[in-house]
Motif scaffolding. Structure first.
Motif, PDB file in Angstrom:
ATOM      1  N   ILE A  82       0.836  -1.196   0.000  1.00 49.30           N
ATOM      2  CA  ILE A  82       0.000   0.000   0.000  1.00 49.30           C
ATOM      3  C   ILE A  82       0.871   1.246   0.000  1.00 49.30           C
ATOM      4  CG2 ILE A  82      -1.677   1.331   1.341  1.00 49.30           C
ATOM      5  CD1 ILE A  82      -2.663  -1.354   2.485  1.00 49.30           C
ATOM      6  N   GLU A  83       0.557   2.151  -0.903  1.00 52.62           N
ATOM      7  CA  GLU A  83       1.182   3.478  -0.940  1.00 52.62           C
ATOM      8  C   GLU A  83       0.084   4.508  -0.705  1.00 52.62           C
ATOM      9  OE1 GLU A  83       3.983   6.499  -1.330  1.00 52.62           O
ATOM     10  OE2 GLU A  83       4.323   4.352  -1.140  1.00 52.62           O
ATOM     11  N   VAL A  84       0.271   5.367   0.301  1.00 51.81           N
ATOM     12  CA  VAL A  84      -0.673   6.446   0.593  1.00 51.81           C
ATOM     13  C   VAL A  84      -0.025   7.726   0.068  1.00 51.81           C
ATOM     14  CG1 VAL A  84      -1.935   7.691   2.379  1.00 51.81           C
ATOM     15  CG2 VAL A  84      -1.533   5.222   2.622  1.00 51.81           C
ATOM     16  N   HIS A  85      -0.677   8.331  -0.926  1.00 47.93           N
ATOM     17  CA  HIS A  85      -0.019   9.429  -1.649  1.00 47.93           C
ATOM     18  C   HIS A  85      -1.083  10.264  -2.364  1.00 47.93           C
ATOM     19  CE1 HIS A  85       3.932  10.722  -3.267  1.00 47.93           C
ATOM     20  NE2 HIS A  85       3.210  11.165  -4.283  1.00 47.93           N
ATOM     21  N   PRO A  86      -0.854  11.573  -2.559  1.00 48.88           N
ATOM     22  CA  PRO A  86      -1.800  12.346  -3.370  1.00 48.88           C
ATOM     23  C   PRO A  86      -1.983  11.694  -4.739  1.00 48.88           C
ATOM     24  CG  PRO A  86      -0.211  13.812  -2.332  1.00 48.88           C
ATOM     25  CD  PRO A  86       0.258  12.397  -2.071  1.00 48.88           C
ATOM     26  N   ALA A  87      -3.208  11.711  -5.242  1.00 46.43           N
ATOM     27  CA  ALA A  87      -3.520  11.000  -6.489  1.00 46.43           C
ATOM     28  C   ALA A  87      -3.984  11.973  -7.566  1.00 46.43           C
ATOM     29  CB  ALA A  87      -4.566   9.924  -6.237  1.00 46.43           C
ATOM     30  N   HIS A  88      -3.003  12.643  -8.169  1.00 43.93           N
ATOM     31  CA  HIS A  88      -3.299  13.452  -9.342  1.00 43.93           C
ATOM     32  C   HIS A  88      -2.237  13.158 -10.394  1.00 43.93           C
ATOM     33  CE1 HIS A  88      -0.341  16.383  -7.826  1.00 43.93           C
ATOM     34  NE2 HIS A  88      -0.941  16.249  -6.672  1.00 43.93           N
ATOM     35  N   THR A  89      -2.500  13.565 -11.621  1.00 43.32           N
ATOM     36  CA  THR A  89      -1.650  13.158 -12.736  1.00 43.32           C
ATOM     37  C   THR A  89      -0.179  13.503 -12.511  1.00 43.32           C
ATOM     38  OG1 THR A  89      -2.236  15.185 -13.904  1.00 43.32           O
ATOM     39  CG2 THR A  89      -3.463  13.193 -14.487  1.00 43.32           C
ATOM     40  N   GLY A  90       0.109  14.613 -11.847  1.00 42.38           N
ATOM     41  CA  GLY A  90       1.486  15.015 -11.607  1.00 42.38           C
ATOM     42  C   GLY A  90       2.244  14.111 -10.645  1.00 42.38           C
ATOM     43  N   GLU A  91       1.549  13.252  -9.922  1.00 37.71           N
ATOM     44  CA  GLU A  91       2.198  12.359  -8.950  1.00 37.71           C
ATOM     45  C   GLU A  91       2.359  10.928  -9.456  1.00 37.71           C
ATOM     46  OE1 GLU A  91       3.633  13.129  -5.944  1.00 37.71           O
ATOM     47  OE2 GLU A  91       3.316  15.162  -6.700  1.00 37.71           O
ATOM     48  N   VAL A  92       1.833  10.632 -10.632  1.00 36.19           N
ATOM     49  CA  VAL A  92       1.893   9.260 -11.150  1.00 36.19           C
ATOM     50  C   VAL A  92       3.333   8.786 -11.285  1.00 36.19           C
ATOM     51  CG1 VAL A  92       1.380   7.791 -13.147  1.00 36.19           C
ATOM     52  CG2 VAL A  92      -0.381   9.327 -12.224  1.00 36.19           C
ATOM     53  N   ALA A 128      -5.395   7.196  -2.164  1.00 39.65           N
ATOM     54  CA  ALA A 128      -5.309   8.650  -2.331  1.00 39.65           C
ATOM     55  C   ALA A 128      -5.456   9.356  -0.996  1.00 39.65           C
ATOM     56  CB  ALA A 128      -6.402   9.115  -3.296  1.00 39.65           C
ATOM     57  N   THR A 129      -4.612  10.379  -0.776  1.00 34.34           N
ATOM     58  CA  THR A 129      -4.715  11.165   0.454  1.00 34.34           C
ATOM     59  C   THR A 129      -5.895  12.126   0.398  1.00 34.34           C
ATOM     60  OG1 THR A 129      -3.149  12.775  -0.437  1.00 34.34           O
ATOM     61  CG2 THR A 129      -2.261  11.056   1.005  1.00 34.34           C
ATOM     62  N   ASP A 130      -6.371  12.429  -0.800  1.00 36.04           N
ATOM     63  CA  ASP A 130      -7.533  13.288  -0.992  1.00 36.04           C
ATOM     64  C   ASP A 130      -8.253  12.804  -2.245  1.00 36.04           C
ATOM     65  OD1 ASP A 130      -5.763  14.214  -2.961  1.00 36.04           O
ATOM     66  OD2 ASP A 130      -5.193  15.968  -1.787  1.00 36.04           O
ATOM     67  N   ARG A 150      -2.662  -0.739  -9.100  1.00 36.13           N
ATOM     68  CA  ARG A 150      -4.103  -0.503  -9.207  1.00 36.13           C
ATOM     69  C   ARG A 150      -4.410   0.991  -9.223  1.00 36.13           C
ATOM     70  NH1 ARG A 150      -7.597  -5.036  -7.087  1.00 36.13           N
ATOM     71  NH2 ARG A 150      -6.213  -6.824  -7.021  1.00 36.13           N
ATOM     72  N   TYR A 151      -5.517   1.342  -9.863  1.00 40.47           N
ATOM     73  CA  TYR A 151      -5.970   2.733  -9.908  1.00 40.47           C
ATOM     74  C   TYR A 151      -6.213   3.208  -8.477  1.00 40.47           C
ATOM     75  CZ  TYR A 151      -8.530   6.794 -11.603  1.00 40.47           C
ATOM     76  OH  TYR A 151      -8.935   8.078 -11.877  1.00 40.47           O
ATOM     77  N   PRO A 152      -5.853   4.461  -8.149  1.00 47.34           N
ATOM     78  CA  PRO A 152      -5.995   4.933  -6.765  1.00 47.34           C
ATOM     79  C   PRO A 152      -7.440   4.918  -6.267  1.00 47.34           C
ATOM     80  CG  PRO A 152      -4.819   6.545  -8.123  1.00 47.34           C
ATOM     81  CD  PRO A 152      -5.305   5.469  -9.030  1.00 47.34           C
ATOM     82  N   VAL A 153      -7.570   4.653  -4.982  1.00 52.17           N
ATOM     83  CA  VAL A 153      -8.868   4.682  -4.305  1.00 52.17           C
ATOM     84  C   VAL A 153      -8.712   5.515  -3.031  1.00 52.17           C
ATOM     85  CG1 VAL A 153      -9.671   2.460  -5.205  1.00 52.17           C
ATOM     86  CG2 VAL A 153      -8.385   2.530  -3.066  1.00 52.17           C
ATOM     87  N   ARG A 154      -9.817   6.018  -2.527  1.00 49.72           N
ATOM     88  CA  ARG A 154      -9.774   6.773  -1.263  1.00 49.72           C
ATOM     89  C   ARG A 154      -9.740   5.831  -0.066  1.00 49.72           C
ATOM     90  NH1 ARG A 154     -10.877  12.437  -0.371  1.00 49.72           N
ATOM     91  NH2 ARG A 154     -11.039  11.416   1.590  1.00 49.72           N
ATOM     92  N   ILE A 155     -10.487   4.728  -0.185  1.00 46.73           N
ATOM     93  CA  ILE A 155     -10.555   3.706   0.868  1.00 46.73           C
ATOM     94  C   ILE A 155     -10.299   2.362   0.200  1.00 46.73           C
ATOM     95  CG2 ILE A 155     -12.021   2.552   2.577  1.00 46.73           C
ATOM     96  CD1 ILE A 155     -11.445   5.431   3.364  1.00 46.73           C
ATOM     97  N   LEU A 156      -9.364   1.604   0.737  1.00 50.54           N
ATOM     98  CA  LEU A 156      -9.084   0.269   0.215  1.00 50.54           C
ATOM     99  C   LEU A 156      -9.990  -0.729   0.924  1.00 50.54           C
ATOM    100  CD1 LEU A 156      -7.408  -1.729  -1.475  1.00 50.54           C
ATOM    101  CD2 LEU A 156      -5.747  -1.742   0.408  1.00 50.54           C
ATOM    102  N   GLN A 157     -10.779  -1.442   0.138  1.00 51.29           N
ATOM    103  CA  GLN A 157     -11.683  -2.466   0.665  1.00 51.29           C
ATOM    104  C   GLN A 157     -11.025  -3.827   0.460  1.00 51.29           C
ATOM    105  OE1 GLN A 157     -14.622  -1.832   2.081  1.00 51.29           O
ATOM    106  NE2 GLN A 157     -14.974   0.272   1.493  1.00 51.29           N
ATOM    107  N   LEU A 158     -10.710  -4.503   1.529  1.00 48.81           N
ATOM    108  CA  LEU A 158     -10.131  -5.843   1.437  1.00 48.81           C
ATOM    109  C   LEU A 158     -11.199  -6.892   1.639  1.00 48.81           C
ATOM    110  CD1 LEU A 158      -6.848  -5.351   3.478  1.00 48.81           C
ATOM    111  CD2 LEU A 158      -7.106  -5.453   0.996  1.00 48.81           C
ATOM    112  N   GLY A 159     -11.045  -8.011   0.972  1.00 49.04           N
ATOM    113  CA  GLY A 159     -11.970  -9.110   1.182  1.00 49.04           C
ATOM    114  C   GLY A 159     -13.026  -9.233   0.104  1.00 49.04           C
TER     115      GLY A 159
END
Length: 165
Positions: A82-92, A128-130, A150-159
């Protein structure tokens, strides 16, 4: 994945870069970021490690990945990343450099963790942090898909296979 694979905790403890103190129960290593991970059955969580912190002395200038977590599947434990990071095109590109570093580190320094990292699907998650500001049809989104991240998500759902929010 071999039938006699180590558990996530054993794999962490076998890694000379991490050692016995890096493993934490549940999602404890994620600290406040543990609120960004949800699962219906917390008994399936087998521990976590804060890679960014644990490896900062050995790899001070490296683009270190944030976290690893252990997850019990039906017949095995796997490592998810898991990487927690801002998720916008400039951070890819930044996150892709971190992913490249993680893959190198798993192969070079943490083979037991590499062995329990699933190869049949992407075990690499970006939280995503935001808000997520990467259009799904953009060149950056295509680069993520090609990299195995994987494409960024705000909340990771496991299971469950589908992750959302």
């Amino acid at each position: 994945m071999p039938e006699n694979s180590p558990t996530f905790r054993q794999a962490v403890e076998q890694c000379p870069d991490l050692g016995m103190s890096a493993w934490q129960p549940g999602l404890q290593a994620l600290g406040q970021n543990s609120q960004r991970v949800r699962c219906s059955d917390t008994r399936r969580l087998t521990g976590s490690v804060f890679l960014g912190e644990a490896l900062k002395e050995q790899y001070p200038g490296s683009p270190r990945w944030d976290y690893g977590i252990g997850w019990r599947e039906s017949r095995r434990e796997v490592a998810l990343w898991i990487e927690v990071h801002p998720a916008h095109t400039g951070e890819v590109e930044t996150v892709l450099r971190k992913l490249q570093w993680l893959k190198w580190w798993l192969a070079a320094s943490a083979p037991a963790l590499g062995d329990i990292t699933p190869q049949d699907r992407s075990p690499f998650h970006w939280i995503a942090t935001d808000s997520v500001s990467i259009p799904k049809n953009s060149p950056q989104a295509r680069r993520l898909s090609q990299s195995g991240l994987r494409y960024p998500v705000r909340i990771l759902q496991l299971g469950r296979e589908e992750q959302s929010t």
